[in-house]
Structures are given as C-alpha cells and as structure tokens.
Design an enzyme around this catalytic site. Structure first.
Site, PDB file in Angstrom:
ATOM      1  N   ASP A 158       3.443  -2.460  67.127  1.00  9.16           N
ATOM      2  CA  ASP A 158       4.546  -2.884  67.959  1.00  9.16           C
ATOM      3  C   ASP A 158       5.675  -3.281  66.998  1.00  9.16           C
ATOM      4  O   ASP A 158       5.441  -3.486  65.807  1.00  9.16           O
ATOM      5  CB  ASP A 158       4.103  -4.080  68.820  1.00  9.16           C
ATOM      6  CG  ASP A 158       5.243  -4.672  69.617  1.00  9.16           C
ATOM      7  OD1 ASP A 158       5.934  -3.909  70.327  1.00  9.16           O
ATOM      8  OD2 ASP A 158       5.453  -5.890  69.519  1.00  9.16           O
ATOM      9  N   ASP A 162       9.068  -5.479  67.916  1.00 12.33           N
ATOM     10  CA  ASP A 162       9.600  -6.831  68.111  1.00 12.33           C
ATOM     11  C   ASP A 162       8.470  -7.858  68.172  1.00 12.33           C
ATOM     12  O   ASP A 162       7.553  -7.741  68.984  1.00 12.33           O
ATOM     13  CB  ASP A 162      10.395  -6.904  69.419  1.00 12.33           C
ATOM     14  CG  ASP A 162      11.563  -5.929  69.447  1.00 12.33           C
ATOM     15  OD1 ASP A 162      12.704  -6.386  69.303  1.00 12.33           O
ATOM     16  OD2 ASP A 162      11.323  -4.720  69.604  1.00 12.33           O
ATOM     17  N   ASP A 183       1.585  -8.032  69.790  1.00 12.23           N
ATOM     18  CA  ASP A 183       1.730  -9.474  69.998  1.00 12.23           C
ATOM     19  C   ASP A 183       1.742  -9.888  71.469  1.00 12.23           C
ATOM     20  O   ASP A 183       1.814 -11.074  71.765  1.00 12.23           O
ATOM     21  CB  ASP A 183       3.028  -9.966  69.339  1.00 12.23           C
ATOM     22  CG  ASP A 183       4.280  -9.415  70.025  1.00 12.23           C
ATOM     23  OD1 ASP A 183       4.221  -8.279  70.554  1.00 12.23           O
ATOM     24  OD2 ASP A 183       5.303 -10.126  70.052  1.00 12.23           O
TER      25      ASP A 183
END
Length: 225
Positions: free
Chosen positions: A12, A14, A174
């Site tokens: 991922d 961001d 996240d």
C-alpha cells in the site's frame, strides 16, 4: 534477503510507504474551506483515509453533519485533486527504513508492486518525487483496475503487472481495505501499526502487525515457515 517463500511483495502507499497525511490534510482543508467548515487535523486525516479521496471527502463532510449531492461531491473531489497534485510532495516523507528495505528486496530479485487506492498518475508522481519509483515493477492505482481495494481484482492485477505469482505474494498495508482485499485474494497480509486506520491495527485481522518497516524482511522469513 533469503529463506523467504515470497517472491512478490505488494505495498500500500499512503500510511505504509509514505507519510502523505500532511499533504492530504492540506488538500482536504482546502475543500472544507470552500464550504466554511473548520479544518481537520493531520491526525484526524490519518484516521480517515484508506478507501480513496472521494470517500475521505464524504466522511469529512459527514463529520459536520453534511451530505454532498453527486454534483457537489464531483466538484469537491476535483478541487481536492487539483490542490493535492500541486502539493503532492510538499510535506510528505518516507517512513523510516523504507528505502533500505526496498533496496534489499530489489537486490535480492524480489518483485515489488504498489497497490493503492490513490490514482495511478498521482502515485507515480509522488513516488518519483520522493525517489523510490524505480524499485517497483508496477504501480497499480485505483483507476488502473475496474475494481479497487478491497476488491481482490486489485491485488491480482498488481501481482500480474509485476510478473509475480499469487501463491508467492504478500501485501503490506495499514488499513481494513488492505486486509479485506488480501483475504479476498487468498494471500497473507501484514499491517504496519504506524499507518492510517480508525480501527486499531491489532484488530484488523492481519497475519502480523509490525511497528517498523525494518522488521518486514524478518517477518517474511517467519511467515515462510
């Protein structure tokens, strides 16, 4: 890096590779100011992003008890993207250890792909400006595929574009979108505790939760046995 069964690692963007919250906050607050709404803090934005800018905007207006029409949301989204694209790497920084781990993986022949709900062009622009785009075999954004995370198609596309094999792939993320997409695709997922999520990282249901990016190589070895 040796003794790992993972030949393809998806990341991922961001909240995993790059701390983009300061610049995302600037873009969001620009939009909110057009409606005379109070700005969000960077920490609040860290708990809001994950499913893409459009949903972030919707959730932010909902925080103030407001619902935008589709036309108004289209305009707000366009304003957000215009501001963000002009300031995409103004205050964003790599999380500690990212460049070292990416270099290690690259030197050991591990294929890497970015799988993000940020658009592909913005993702590429950010990664180029911050100096790590050359590590990735593919950058698969929300508009690269018909179905973005948490849909498994996003995962499969990122793996295929990197030339990887699903059975030898893992996602590092996240958020719930990362965990749900990995589960749907049938691959393991690691969550970074420092990332962007309103739900506590340990409650997302990942295979492992790590505190630091530098722990990833050992984690991949541990998950291989």
């Amino acid at each position: 890096m040796t003794d790992s069964r993972f030949s393809c690692v998806l990341f991922d963007l961001d909240g995993t590779l790059v701390d983009t919250a300061p610049d995302l906050t600037g873009a969001l607050n620009h939009v909110l100011s057009q409606h005379n709404l109070a700005p969000f803090s960077v920490q609040k934005v860290r708990n809001t992003v994950g499913f893409g800018a459009r949903i972030t905007i919707e959730r932010s207006f909902a925080h103030y008890g407001k619902t935008l029409s589709e036309d108004a949301l289209d305009l707000a989204h366009a304003q957000f993207l215009a501001h963000y694209s002009e300031n995409i790497c103004k205050n964003s920084t790599l999380f500690p250890g990212v460049d070292t781990v990416l270099e290690d993986f690259k030197s050991n022949g591990i294929r890497m792909s970015v799988c993000t709900n940020k658009t592909e062009n913005l993702s590429l622009d950010l990664l180029e400006q911050i100096g790590v785009s050359h590590y990735f075999s593919s950058i698969c954004g929300s508009d690269t595929v018909p179905n973005k995370k948490p849909h498994p198609d996003h995962i499969f596309s990122a793996i295929n574009r990197a030339g990887g094999i699903t059975e030898e792939s893992i996602l590092i993320g996240d958020s719930m979108a990362d965990v749900e997409s990995a589960r749907a695709a049938g691959i393991p997922v690691i969550v970074m505790r420092y990332g962007y999520t309103a739900i506590p990282s340990d409650e997302l249901g990942a295979d492992l939760v790590l505190d630091a990016f530098s722990q990833i190589p050992q984690a991949l070895r541990d998950l291989s046995h």
